[in-house]
Design a protein around this motif. Structure first.
Motif, mmCIF file in Angstrom:
data_model
loop_
_atom_site.group_PDB
_atom_site.id
_atom_site.type_symbol
_atom_site.label_atom_id
_atom_site.label_comp_id
_atom_site.label_asym_id
_atom_site.label_seq_id
_atom_site.Cartn_x
_atom_site.Cartn_y
_atom_site.Cartn_z
ATOM 1 N N THR A 179 107.213 21.017 10.518
ATOM 2 C CA THR A 179 108.291 20.075 10.798
ATOM 3 C C THR A 179 109.012 20.482 12.069
ATOM 4 O O THR A 179 109.373 19.654 12.897
ATOM 5 N N ARG A 180 109.193 21.785 12.227
ATOM 6 C CA ARG A 180 109.873 22.292 13.409
ATOM 7 C C ARG A 180 109.112 21.901 14.682
ATOM 8 O O ARG A 180 109.708 21.435 15.648
ATOM 9 N N GLU A 181 107.787 22.045 14.649
ATOM 10 C CA GLU A 181 107.005 21.677 15.840
ATOM 11 C C GLU A 181 107.059 20.184 16.099
ATOM 12 O O GLU A 181 107.163 19.750 17.254
ATOM 13 N N ASP A 182 107.029 19.384 15.019
ATOM 14 C CA ASP A 182 107.163 17.935 15.203
ATOM 15 C C ASP A 182 108.474 17.615 15.895
ATOM 16 O O ASP A 182 108.527 16.812 16.829
ATOM 17 N N LEU A 183 109.549 18.249 15.402
ATOM 18 C CA LEU A 183 110.865 17.947 15.952
ATOM 19 C C LEU A 183 110.999 18.466 17.378
ATOM 20 O O LEU A 183 111.660 17.845 18.208
ATOM 21 N N ASN A 184 110.337 19.596 17.681
ATOM 22 C CA ASN A 184 110.326 20.073 19.065
ATOM 23 C C ASN A 184 109.685 19.033 19.976
ATOM 24 O O ASN A 184 110.199 18.744 21.058
ATOM 25 N N ASP A 185 108.558 18.467 19.514
ATOM 26 C CA ASP A 185 107.885 17.437 20.308
ATOM 27 C C ASP A 185 108.808 16.251 20.539
ATOM 28 O O ASP A 185 108.911 15.725 21.645
ATOM 29 N N GLU A 186 109.477 15.834 19.463
ATOM 30 C CA GLU A 186 110.352 14.664 19.584
ATOM 31 C C GLU A 186 111.533 14.948 20.500
ATOM 32 O O GLU A 186 111.896 14.127 21.337
ATOM 33 N N LEU A 187 112.102 16.150 20.334
ATOM 34 C CA LEU A 187 113.249 16.503 21.173
ATOM 35 C C LEU A 187 112.853 16.494 22.639
ATOM 36 O O LEU A 187 113.555 15.960 23.495
ATOM 37 N N ILE A 188 111.676 17.080 22.918
ATOM 38 C CA ILE A 188 111.308 17.193 24.324
ATOM 39 C C ILE A 188 110.969 15.832 24.908
ATOM 40 O O ILE A 188 111.240 15.557 26.083
ATOM 41 N N SER A 189 110.423 14.926 24.091
ATOM 42 C CA SER A 189 110.115 13.609 24.658
ATOM 43 C C SER A 189 111.402 12.821 24.883
ATOM 44 O O SER A 189 111.531 12.117 25.884
ATOM 45 N N VAL A 190 112.379 12.960 23.988
ATOM 46 C CA VAL A 190 113.673 12.312 24.216
ATOM 47 C C VAL A 190 114.322 12.877 25.475
ATOM 48 O O VAL A 190 114.847 12.149 26.313
ATOM 49 N N TRP A 191 114.252 14.204 25.601
ATOM 50 C CA TRP A 191 114.900 14.864 26.734
ATOM 51 C C TRP A 191 114.237 14.469 28.051
ATOM 52 O O TRP A 191 114.880 14.300 29.069
ATOM 53 N N GLN A 192 112.894 14.320 28.019
ATOM 54 C CA GLN A 192 112.185 13.963 29.250
ATOM 55 C C GLN A 192 112.491 12.533 29.674
ATOM 56 O O GLN A 192 112.474 12.215 30.852
ATOM 57 N N ARG A 193 112.779 11.677 28.678
ATOM 58 C CA ARG A 193 113.111 10.300 29.018
ATOM 59 C C ARG A 193 114.524 10.172 29.570
ATOM 60 O O ARG A 193 114.826 9.327 30.377
ATOM 61 N N PHE A 210 108.530 26.861 24.350
ATOM 62 C CA PHE A 210 108.012 25.504 24.443
ATOM 63 C C PHE A 210 109.034 24.557 25.072
ATOM 64 O O PHE A 210 108.691 23.677 25.844
ATOM 65 N N LEU A 211 110.316 24.759 24.721
ATOM 66 C CA LEU A 211 111.328 23.793 25.127
ATOM 67 C C LEU A 211 111.967 24.098 26.481
ATOM 68 O O LEU A 211 112.352 23.180 27.200
ATOM 69 N N SER A 212 112.080 25.394 26.839
ATOM 70 C CA SER A 212 113.079 25.758 27.854
ATOM 71 C C SER A 212 112.573 25.844 29.273
ATOM 72 O O SER A 212 111.387 26.093 29.534
ATOM 73 N N ARG A 235 105.769 20.727 33.312
ATOM 74 C CA ARG A 235 106.292 19.605 32.552
ATOM 75 C C ARG A 235 105.627 18.346 33.071
ATOM 76 O O ARG A 235 105.233 18.309 34.231
ATOM 77 N N PRO A 236 105.549 17.267 32.315
ATOM 78 C CA PRO A 236 105.964 17.162 30.916
ATOM 79 C C PRO A 236 105.113 18.017 29.975
ATOM 80 O O PRO A 236 103.916 18.175 30.199
ATOM 81 N N ARG A 237 105.763 18.543 28.964
ATOM 82 C CA ARG A 237 105.050 19.416 28.034
ATOM 83 C C ARG A 237 104.656 18.618 26.798
ATOM 84 O O ARG A 237 105.401 17.775 26.322
ATOM 85 N N GLU A 238 103.469 18.961 26.312
ATOM 86 C CA GLU A 238 103.015 18.303 25.092
ATOM 87 C C GLU A 238 102.505 19.343 24.135
ATOM 88 O O GLU A 238 102.319 20.507 24.478
ATOM 89 N N ARG A 239 102.213 18.876 22.942
ATOM 90 C CA ARG A 239 101.800 19.748 21.860
ATOM 91 C C ARG A 239 100.661 20.702 22.265
ATOM 92 O O ARG A 239 100.666 21.877 21.906
ATOM 93 N N SER A 240 99.719 20.186 23.058
ATOM 94 C CA SER A 240 98.544 20.987 23.406
ATOM 95 C C SER A 240 98.919 22.251 24.188
ATOM 96 O O SER A 240 98.167 23.232 24.206
ATOM 97 N N LEU A 241 100.101 22.212 24.799
ATOM 98 C CA LEU A 241 100.542 23.371 25.569
ATOM 99 C C LEU A 241 100.587 24.638 24.719
ATOM 100 O O LEU A 241 100.328 25.747 25.203
ATOM 101 N N ARG A 242 100.879 24.446 23.438
ATOM 102 C CA ARG A 242 101.043 25.600 22.552
ATOM 103 C C ARG A 242 99.775 26.441 22.420
ATOM 104 O O ARG A 242 99.827 27.568 21.968
ATOM 105 N N PHE A 247 100.981 29.797 27.657
ATOM 106 C CA PHE A 247 102.020 29.729 26.629
ATOM 107 C C PHE A 247 102.112 31.066 25.887
ATOM 108 O O PHE A 247 103.171 31.641 25.728
ATOM 109 N N TYR A 248 100.916 31.583 25.484
ATOM 110 C CA TYR A 248 100.907 32.865 24.772
ATOM 111 C C TYR A 248 101.497 33.973 25.632
ATOM 112 O O TYR A 248 102.245 34.827 25.161
ATOM 113 N N ALA A 249 101.151 33.937 26.928
ATOM 114 C CA ALA A 249 101.651 34.976 27.837
ATOM 115 C C ALA A 249 103.176 34.933 27.909
ATOM 116 O O ALA A 249 103.850 35.967 27.844
#
Lengths: 271, 280
Positions: A179-193, A210-212, A235-242, A247-249
């Motif tokens: 759920t947290r990852e879903d909400l991260n995706d949603e937050l970032i898409s709202v923020w990018q818009r 992921f977000l910052s 950016r824009p960042r999407e789920r696949s970035l994870r 990302f790991y680095a």
């Protein structure tokens, strides 16, 4: 699906200089924040991360005008913060919805309190709910929602007034990883818009990465800024970035700093 | 009489004593509710039967325990002659007036308390003391102070009902979470907005249960005031009948009183249901 652009998306700048906060608990002084400096550019997404007691929530509350600093200077858009500024919006750790209001009425609360146009508020609230996949639930009451849905409503509410600075205090801390990852995706898409400055408190390294744009690593006792990391992920960042090596680095880098932030104060300390 | 009809209706389909016919109601099965209903009816019949047997055996003086049928006919006489109405009306009026005045003033005082935490903290301990004090004890004083008319009954009923509403309202209004308070502060809500949009709706789940207690206490206050001094009212009539030895009529009035109490409870339950969304 797109949110119509609201008034020129101006984002706020944040300046913190020599900020300190000392609490007195049971006749003992606790230094929640040692002198702290922080500058945040308009439109930046900045996360505060650190062990508990590092003062990240205290710093956030002071930025929100909910807590008075003991000393130092805080300004948002070059105006000193003495009370909750109108262009700032806060999302709390708990959803903090009003149980007797429907989802739609909860999202409209800021407009209701500001006594601004109800029709405009409802239109904006419906857009936000749609972008978060909650359009079918606008007439539901909070108790009928899951934790993740409640937190989505809370975030929709914090976006209603189109704030130029959004302060988020571990909003996803109580949610499961998916759920947290879903909400991260949603937050970032709202923020990018709708770009705005965001200060985001979290315990999760991967969430922060992921977000910052920048991550402020804090250490405890006294709470202070240990180091600041730039996150140079595209950016824009999407789920696949994870799943990328970059990302790991970045996660690894922050983890090293966080461990260092905790190490000078091993668990042996007793007051 | 209606009570007996109902009892028969309820027992038949469950006990299976009724001739199977199209009248029989369909049930999903003998659930707990159905069994509880049977038990309730059995208890009722047993209690009335026991009462009748006890009264018939005359082990207890008929001046204390009249036969159920005598009570029923006393009740009938009361309603046929209409003599019950002035008494019932007087008591109902005193109770409802006292209750309403108490609720409104308790709510206003509790709202005022939200504007000063210092005052609230200073006064609240005294409220608790007054609440535990048995206020019926001052009934003679209230009569002495306010005379023999309607006023002392309303005062005592109101005094009884006031405190539970006040204490619950004060607790409800001051128990909002820190997060909600911070939310309203960050939204730059004014004080009255904080009260109207946050504190009052939050406090309703504390106030609603207190209304039930308050209504019962208001009724007790009115009756006790009538015992002390009155020219009409259920309390007055109970005393008059008991002193003249017409115990069946006293019992009949107790039944009227129970029905009135039930009516109040029903009204408050409906209110409760209408405000369901404010429940925690």
């Amino acid at each position: 699906m797109t949110i119509t652009p609201t008034a020129p998306a101006s984002a706020a700048s944040v300046h913190v200089r020599g900020l300190t906060k000392t609490f007195v608990r049971r006749k003992r002084r606790i230094e929640a924040l040692a002198p702290t400096d922080l500058h945040i550019e308009p439109g930046e997404f900045v996360s505060l991360i650190g062990p508990s007691g590092c003062g990240k929530s205290t710093l956030l509350k002071i930025l929100a005008g909910l807590l008075e600093p003991s000393d130092g200077h805080v300004s948002i858009n070059d105006r000193a913060v003495t009370e909750p500024p109108p262009e700032v919006s806060v999302a709390f750790q708990k959803p903090t919805l009003l149980p007797w209001r429907t989802v739609l009425d909860n999202v409209c609360l800021p407009a209701h309190i500001a006594r601004s146009s109800k029709a405009d508020a409802v239109r904006k609230a419906r857009e936000l709910l749609r972008s978060m996949g909650l359009e079918a639930f606008e007439r539901h009451y909070p108790r009928e929602l899951s934790g993740g849905m409640e937190q989505r409503v809370s975030i929709a509410r914090s976006l209603l007034n189109s704030p130029t600075l959004l302060l988020m205090d571990e909003p996803f801390g109580a949610l499961d990883e998916f759920t947290r990852e879903d909400l991260n995706d949603e937050l970032i898409s709202v923020w990018q818009r709708e770009p705005k400055t965001v200060v985001f408190v979290t315990h999760s390294i991967s969430e922060a990465v992921f977000l910052s744009d920048r991550i402020v690593v804090m250490s405890a006792r006294p709470g202070r800024v240990h180091s600041i990391v730039d996150v140079d992920l595209p950016r824009p960042r999407e789920r696949s970035l994870r799943n990328t090596d970059e990302f790991y680095a970045a996660v690894r880098d922050v983890r090293v700093l966080l461990e260092d932030a905790r190490s000078p104060h091993p668990r042996t300390e007793t007051p | 009489m209606t009570v007996q009809n109902e009892a028969v209706d309820l027992t038949r389909p469950i006990g299976g004593t009724s001739p199977s016919g199209p009248v029989r109601r369909r049930r999903r099965g003998p659930g707990t509710t159905a069994r509880a209903a049977v038990l309730a009816v059995v208890l009722f019949v047993a209690a009335i039967g026991g009462w009748a047997a006890l009264a018939a055996s005359e082990t207890i003086s008929p001046l204390l325990l009249p036969a159920p049928l005598d009570v029923l006919s006393a009740l009938q006489t009361m309603f046929v002659s209409g003599s019950v109405w002035p008494n019932l009306w007087a008591t109902a009026y005193e109770t409802l007036l006292g209750f309403l005045i108490a609720v409104v003033s308790a709510l206003l005082v509790s709202f005022a308390f939200t504007f000063s935490e210092t005052v609230r903290k200073a006064v609240f301990p005294y409220l608790l003391v007054i609440q535990t004090f048995p206020k019926v004890a001052i009934a003679p004083l209230v009569i002495a102070a306010f005379g023999y008319g309607l006023l002392p009954k309303v005062v005592l009923a109101g005094l009884m009902a006031f405190f539970p509403v006040l204490t619950n309202a004060v607790v409800g209004l001051s128990s909002t979470s820190e997060d909600h308070d911070n939310l309203f502060r960050s939204l730059r809500a004014r004080r009255w907005q904080n009260l109207v949009m946050l504190r009052i709706p939050h406090a309703l789940s504390y106030i609603l249960p207190a209304l039930n207690t308050a209504a019962v206490l208001a009724l007790i206050g009115a009756i006790v005031a009538e015992f002390v001094s009155a020219r009409q009212g259920i309390g007055f009539a109970i005393q008059a009948y008991t002193q003249t030895g017409d115990v069946a009529s006293t019992y009949a009035l107790l039944i009227v009183l129970a029905a009135f109490g039930l009516l109040i409870w029903l009204a408050l339950t409906l209110l409760d249901r209408a405000l369901k969304r404010y429940k925690r």
